[in-house]
Design an enzyme around this catalytic site. Structure first.
Site, PDB file in Angstrom:
ATOM      1  N   ILE A 221      -0.852  -1.575   7.683  1.00  0.00           N
ATOM      2  CA  ILE A 221      -2.160  -1.439   8.727  1.00  0.00           C
ATOM      3  C   ILE A 221      -2.977  -1.262   7.969  1.00  0.00           C
ATOM      4  CG2 ILE A 221      -2.951   0.333  10.561  1.00  0.00           C
ATOM      5  CD1 ILE A 221       0.020   1.180  11.233  1.00  0.00           C
ATOM      6  N   ASP A 222      -3.943  -2.217   8.153  1.00  0.00           N
ATOM      7  CA  ASP A 222      -5.445  -2.197   7.582  1.00  0.00           C
ATOM      8  C   ASP A 222      -6.430  -1.994   8.571  1.00  0.00           C
ATOM      9  OD1 ASP A 222      -7.352  -2.399   5.244  1.00  0.00           O
ATOM     10  OD2 ASP A 222      -8.148  -4.079   6.271  1.00  0.00           O
TER      11      ASP A 222
ATOM     12  N   THR B 131      -6.065   2.257   9.220  1.00  0.00           N
ATOM     13  CA  THR B 131      -5.363   3.203   9.698  1.00  0.00           C
ATOM     14  C   THR B 131      -6.268   4.246  10.322  1.00  0.00           C
ATOM     15  OG1 THR B 131      -3.933   2.782   7.861  1.00  0.00           O
ATOM     16  CG2 THR B 131      -3.835   4.830   8.922  1.00  0.00           C
TER      17      THR B 131
ATOM     18  N   ASP C  69      -0.763  -4.960   3.105  1.00  0.00           N
ATOM     19  CA  ASP C  69      -1.190  -3.868   3.696  1.00  0.00           C
ATOM     20  C   ASP C  69      -0.719  -3.852   5.101  1.00  0.00           C
ATOM     21  OD1 ASP C  69      -2.510  -1.784   4.911  1.00  0.00           O
ATOM     22  OD2 ASP C  69      -4.477  -2.157   4.223  1.00  0.00           O
TER      23      ASP C  69
ATOM     24  N   GLU D 144       0.736  -1.134  -0.077  1.00  0.00           N
ATOM     25  CA  GLU D 144      -0.154  -0.016   0.058  1.00  0.00           C
ATOM     26  C   GLU D 144       0.675   1.316  -0.008  1.00  0.00           C
ATOM     27  OE1 GLU D 144      -2.904   0.343   3.172  1.00  0.00           O
ATOM     28  OE2 GLU D 144      -3.685   2.119   2.018  1.00  0.00           O
TER      29      GLU D 144
ATOM     30  N   ASP E 275      -5.918  -4.643   0.464  1.00  0.00           N
ATOM     31  CA  ASP E 275      -6.981  -4.805   1.590  1.00  0.00           C
ATOM     32  C   ASP E 275      -7.713  -6.050   1.726  1.00  0.00           C
ATOM     33  OD1 ASP E 275      -6.948  -2.020   2.420  1.00  0.00           O
ATOM     34  OD2 ASP E 275      -8.206  -1.515   0.700  1.00  0.00           O
TER      35      ASP E 275
HETATM   36  C1  LIP Z   1      -9.265   0.803   4.550  1.00  0.00           C
HETATM   37  C2  LIP Z   1     -10.061  -0.400   4.775  1.00  0.00           C
HETATM   38  C3  LIP Z   1     -11.513   0.075   4.918  1.00  0.00           C
HETATM   39  C4  LIP Z   1     -11.984   0.698   3.705  1.00  0.00           C
HETATM   40  C5  LIP Z   1     -11.161   1.856   3.607  1.00  0.00           C
HETATM   41  C6  LIP Z   1      -9.551   1.701   3.508  1.00  0.00           C
HETATM   42  P1  LIP Z   1      -6.588   1.105   5.002  1.00  0.00           P
HETATM   43  O1  LIP Z   1      -7.843   0.334   4.353  1.00  0.00           O
HETATM   44  O2  LIP Z   1      -9.605  -1.466   5.033  1.00  0.00           O
HETATM   45  O3  LIP Z   1     -12.414  -1.069   5.197  1.00  0.00           O
HETATM   46  O4  LIP Z   1     -13.255   1.103   4.138  1.00  0.00           O
HETATM   47  O5  LIP Z   1     -11.627   2.497   2.350  1.00  0.00           O
HETATM   48  O6  LIP Z   1      -9.387   1.094   2.174  1.00  0.00           O
HETATM   49  O7  LIP Z   1      -6.462   2.420   4.184  1.00  0.00           O
HETATM   50  O8  LIP Z   1      -6.644   1.429   6.561  1.00  0.00           O
HETATM   51  O9  LIP Z   1      -5.268   0.290   4.976  1.00  0.00           O
END
Ligand code: LIP
Length: 280
Positions: free
Chosen positions: A94-95, A97, A92, A72, A222
């Site tokens: 930190i999924d 963030t 990813d 990412e 993601d």
């Molecule tokens: C996030 C996702 C979340 C989605 C956001 C974003 P990040 O990932 O996991 O569910 O709604 O659009 O993509 O940016 O925290 O890695």
């Protein structure tokens, strides 16, 4: 499938655990953390995202120097986002963030590994719950070593559906998101939830506590790992208009079975997004 990928998977689990520790440690110094923006004012990134991705990529490079990466934060920094047939780590760091920034405890390190554009293994580590979700193609899905199984519910009116608002605040897009949400809620379903992390939403489907999850606007990092966790727990992956899921399309529908998935497809008001590989 050749067993050569097992050592890669073992490495993914070990490095995800290390990365999760780094995320937990960073919570103590969140006040000092600079929160930066990406695609919009609600698309957040921190130095911890960048450091964790660096840690994962460096450690994988040392062990598997010929492998490719889609990360990412590397893509945000200008790397191309292209999925080839080569062994590719899809990361990813930190999924969730936004959750991390707010200490809302649904935050995952997500590592998918694809060969010939097919995900061979997926590792999702829910850092604050110390839950390690793993799946290897053809060999089942697990959480902390315990097998996962999707819900057996076929009636969508008895279902919990997960989705997210995403980070696009363009009024037309928001209207479409609310239109889908209204249609889903008024099926009626038992409830709608959202963990704030696509990877964790998918692990909830795999665990059987949520029947389905859909979202338009997510990225390949993601969902790569989570998609295999769902599939190996007995679930189905689809495009939001039906048909096969395309990892680079930024659209995902993960469900416990086809009947729930196909019912949901009828209620999703689709809007267009730029594919992850659009620029390549
Ligand atoms: C996030 C996702 C979340 C989605 C956001 C974003 P990040 O990932 O996991 O569910 O709604 O659009 O993509 O940016 O925290 O890695």
């Amino acid at each position: 499938m050749t067993d050569v990928w097992q050592s890669a998977m073992d490495h993914a689990v070990a490095v995800a655990r290390k990365a999760g520790q780094m995320v937990r440690d960073a919570v103590g110094s969140l006040q000092k953390e600079a929160v930066m923006l990406k695609s919009s004012s609600v698309d957040l990134v921190t130095q911890t995202d960048q450091k964790v991705e660096e840690l994962i990529i460096q450690s994988v490079k040392e062990k598997f120097p010929s492998h490719c990466f889609i990360g990412e934060e590397s893509v945000a920094a200008g790397e191309v986002c292209v999925l080839t047939d080569a062994p590719t780590w899809i990361i990813d760091p930190i999924d969730g963030t936004t959750n991390f920034v707010h200490t809302f405890p649904f935050v995952a390190v997500s590592i998918g590994f694809s060969v010939n554009k097919q995900v061979e293994f997926g590792v999702v580590y829910s850092c604050f719950h110390d839950q390690m979700y793993t799946a290897r193609r053809g060999r089942g899905a697990f959480c902390n070593g315990e097998p996962l199984q999707v819900s057996q519910q076929r009636d969508i009116q008895q279902a919990i559906i997960a989705t997210e608002f995403g980070c696009n605040r363009d009024p037309e897009t928001v209207d479409k998101i609310f239109s889908s949400l209204k249609r889903v809620v008024t099926i009626p379903v038992h409830g709608v939830r959202g963990a704030g992390s696509a990877a964790i939403n998918m692990c909830m489907v795999a665990s059987g506590c949520v029947e389905a999850y859909y979202e338009i606007g997510i990225h390949v990092w993601d969902v790569a790992a989570g998609s295999l966790v769902v599939a190996e727990a007995g679930g189905v992956l689809m495009d939001v208009e039906g048909g096969p899921m395309d990892l680079m399309s930024r659209r995902v529908l993960a469900a416990n079975n086809r009947s729930v998935a196909e019912r949901l497809v009828k209620e999703i008001d689709v809007f267009s997004v730029r594919r992850d590989d659009a620029a390549s």
